[in-house]
Design an enzyme around this catalytic site. Structure first.
Site, short mmCIF file in Angstrom:
data_model
loop_
_atom_site.label_atom_id
_atom_site.label_comp_id
_atom_site.label_asym_id
_atom_site.label_seq_id
_atom_site.Cartn_x
_atom_site.Cartn_y
_atom_site.Cartn_z
N CYS A 64 0.74 -1.24 0.09
CA CYS A 64 -0.01 0.00 -0.15
C CYS A 64 0.86 1.15 -0.06
O CYS A 64 1.93 1.12 0.66
CB CYS A 64 -0.85 -0.09 1.40
SG CYS A 64 -2.00 1.60 1.42
N CYS A 67 1.26 4.69 3.58
CA CYS A 67 1.87 5.24 4.61
C CYS A 67 3.61 5.14 3.87
O CYS A 67 3.81 4.19 3.31
CB CYS A 67 1.92 4.40 5.74
SG CYS A 67 0.39 4.48 6.57
N GLU A 288 -11.84 34.49 4.58
CA GLU A 288 -11.48 33.11 3.69
C GLU A 288 -11.92 33.23 2.31
O GLU A 288 -12.76 34.03 2.01
CB GLU A 288 -12.50 32.02 4.43
CG GLU A 288 -12.55 30.64 3.60
CD GLU A 288 -11.46 29.91 3.34
OE1 GLU A 288 -11.06 29.44 2.05
OE2 GLU A 288 -10.49 29.77 4.18
N CYS A 362 1.16 23.71 7.33
CA CYS A 362 1.17 22.19 6.97
C CYS A 362 2.41 21.96 6.07
O CYS A 362 2.69 21.10 5.36
CB CYS A 362 -0.03 21.61 6.23
SG CYS A 362 -0.66 22.66 4.75
#
Length: 409
Positions: A64, A67, A288, A362
Site C-alpha cells: 500500500c 504510509c 476566507e 502544513c
C-alpha cells in the site's frame, strides 16, 4: 550490485545516499543495494538494517502507498518530523524553542480518499499501491478510523454503477456525527437513472450526504462536524483537520497564543476550526477565500450558544491580503494558509503592531520563509509545536507563536 549507505531521510521520507540516490523504505545508517534507475533505487534490499527499524504494524504496508514510515520506530519518526521543521528554519538562519511533538493515535484519521474501479467480478476499492496505479485493498488498515474503513464498501458500490472502465473513481470519505459524508470525482456523467441509483445507495448504506462531481445528489441528513463542541455542516470537500487529536492540539496552541485577546482576526479561516472556538472569549473576524466555507462558518456561529460576535468576509488573501490599517484593532492574528504559505499576507502583517500572531502551517518550508519576513520586521518566534496527525507519513504540521517587538520586556 552497488552498495549504498543511507545518510538521512529526504522530505518525502525516502532514504538518501550520496549522489543523491533515493531509496524508499530505508533508514539512516543502513547499507542497501538495488537497481538504480536515474536517481531512484528500485528493488531495494537492506544488507545492514538500522536499530531503529521495526516490523510494520500494518500487514498492507509493503504493497500500500498510504504510509511511508511504518518501518521506523515511533521515537525515530517523531524526532525526524521535528528535525524537518528545524532544518527548514535553519535554512533561513532561524532557530527557536521546540515543544514536544503531539502525535495522533493509530486508526484516528477521520478522512480518506479511496480509489475504486470496476472489475470483472464486481468492484475493488482501496489505496493506490506504492509508486503504482494499482489499487490495493486495505481491510486491516491501521491508519484510518474504523468508520472511514467502512467507506470502502460504499466506494465499491459506487464504482459498480458509476465508474467508467478506464478511469477509477476518487471517493473521499469523511466521518461526521450524522454518518459518512462521501464526495466522488472521475465518475460517469450524471443522468436520470444514475441519480436514482446513487440516491438508493445513499439511503441503503446510511450515508449523510453523497456528492457526485461537485453536485449534491442525495442527502439523508446534513453531515455535522464538531469544532470543539460547536457544530457546523461543511460544504462537500471542505478542508478539515485530519484527526480530532490533531485538531485539538493545534487549537490548544492557538488558544494559548491568543489568550487574553478580545479582538482576533482569523485569516484563511476555512469553516471556523479556530474562529468559532475562539469566539467563546473574543470577538472574531474570519476571512476566507471560499464563500461556501464562510457560509458554513456563519451558520455554525448563528446556531451556537454563548459565542461572542463573529463577522466574516470572503476574500482572496493571495491577491488581496488584509492591509495594516484593516488590522489595527486586532489584539491577535491567526492564520492557517495552504501549503503555499501566506507570502503576500505576511508582508502586510510584518508592517503591523499586532501583539501576537498564531501561525498554523502544513508546510515547514513555506512557514520558514514567512517566519523570516516577520523576524526581519522585529517579531520574535517564541516557540514551535509540531503536530503529527498524518501518522506514518512524511507530512508535518505545526503551530508557532510570534510576538511583536513592543511586547518584549
Amino acid at each position: 550490485m552497488t552498495e549504498f549507505v543511507i545518510k538521512h531521510l529526504g522530505l518525502q521520507g525516502d532514504g538518501v545516499a550520496e549522489g543523491p540516490v533515493f531509496a524508499p523504505l530505508t533508514l539512516p545508517g543502513e547499507i542497501v543495494t538495488g537497481r538504480l534507475e536515474g536517481s531512484s533505487l528500485q528493488d531495494v534490499k537492506v544488507l545492514t538494517p538500522s536499530d531503529r527499524r521495526v516490523a510494520p504494524p500494518c500487514r498492507h504496508f509493503k504493497s500500500c502507498g498510504g504510509c511511508q514510515l511504518q518501518h521506523a520506530d515511533d521515537d525515530f519518526v517523531a524526532a525526524w518530523k521535528v528535525d524537518v521543521v528545524r532544518r527548514a528554519l535553519e535554512a533561513q538562519r532561524l532557530e527557536t524553542v521546540f515543544r514536544p511533538i503531539q502525535t495522533s493515535p493509530a486508526q484516528s484519521r477521520r478522512r480518506a480518499g479511496f480509489a475504486a474501479r470496476r472489475t470483472k467480478k464486481g468492484a475493488l476499492a482501496g489505496f493506490h499501491g506504492r509508486a503504482s496505479d494499482t489499487i490495493v485493498a486495505i481491510p486491516d488498515c491501521k491508519l484510518v478510523a474504523p468508520e472511514v474503513l467502512d467507506g470502502m464498501a460504499v466506494a465499491e458500490a459506487l464504482a459498480g454503477i458509476g465508474a467508467s472502465r478506464k478511469t477509477p473513481l476518487s471517493v473521499m470519505v469523511t466521518t461526521t456525527k450524522t454518518g459518512l459524508d462521501v464526495a466522488v470525482s472521475n465518475g460517469k456523467p450524471l443522468d436520470g437513472p444514475l441519480r436514482q441509483q446513487l440516491a438508493a445507495i445513499c439511503d441503503q448504506m446510511g450515508l449523510a450526504r453523497l456528492t457526485w462531481a461537485d453536485e449534491v445528489v442525495a442527502m439523508r441528513t446534513p453531515p455535522v462536524h464538531s469544532l470543539d463542541s460547536i457544530d457546523i455542516t461543511p460544504p462537500p470537500g471542505a478542508f478539515l483537520q485530519a484527526t480530532a487529536h490533531g485538531e485539538a492540539a493545534l487549537l490548544a496552541a492557538v488558544q494559548e497564543i491568543t489568550d487574553g485577546a478580545t479582538r482576533i482576526i482569523d485569516l484563511f479561516a476555512g469553516c471556523g476550526t479556530f474562529a468559532l472556538p475562539l469566539a467563546r472569549t473574543a470577538e472574531v473576524h474570519a476571512v476566507e477565500g471560499a464563500s461556501e466555507m464562510i457560509a458554513a462558518l456563519d451558520q455554525g456561529w448563528r446556531k451556537a450558544k454563548g459565542l461572542k460576535q463573529v463577522t466574516s468576509e470572503v476574500r482572496d488573501l493571495f491577491r488581496r491580503p488584509l492591509l495594516p490599517d484593516e488590522m489595527t484593532k486586532a489584539q491577535a492574528i491567526v492564520l492557517d494558509p495552504p501549503r503555499a504559505g501566506a507570502e503576500a499576507q505576511i508582508i502586510e502583517l510584518a508592517k503591523t503592531t499586532t501583539p501576537r500572531i498564531a501561525y498554523v502551517s502544513c508546510n515547514p518550508v513555506s512557514f520558514a520563509r514567512d517566519a523570516k519576513v516577520l523576524l526581519n520586521a522585529g517579531f520574535t518566534l517564541d516557540w514551535v509545536q509540531v503536530v503529527d496527525q498524518f501518522r506514518w507519513s512524511a507530512h508535518v504540521e505545526l503551530a508557532a507563536s510570534f510576538t511583536a517587538p513592543h511586547m518584549r520586556g
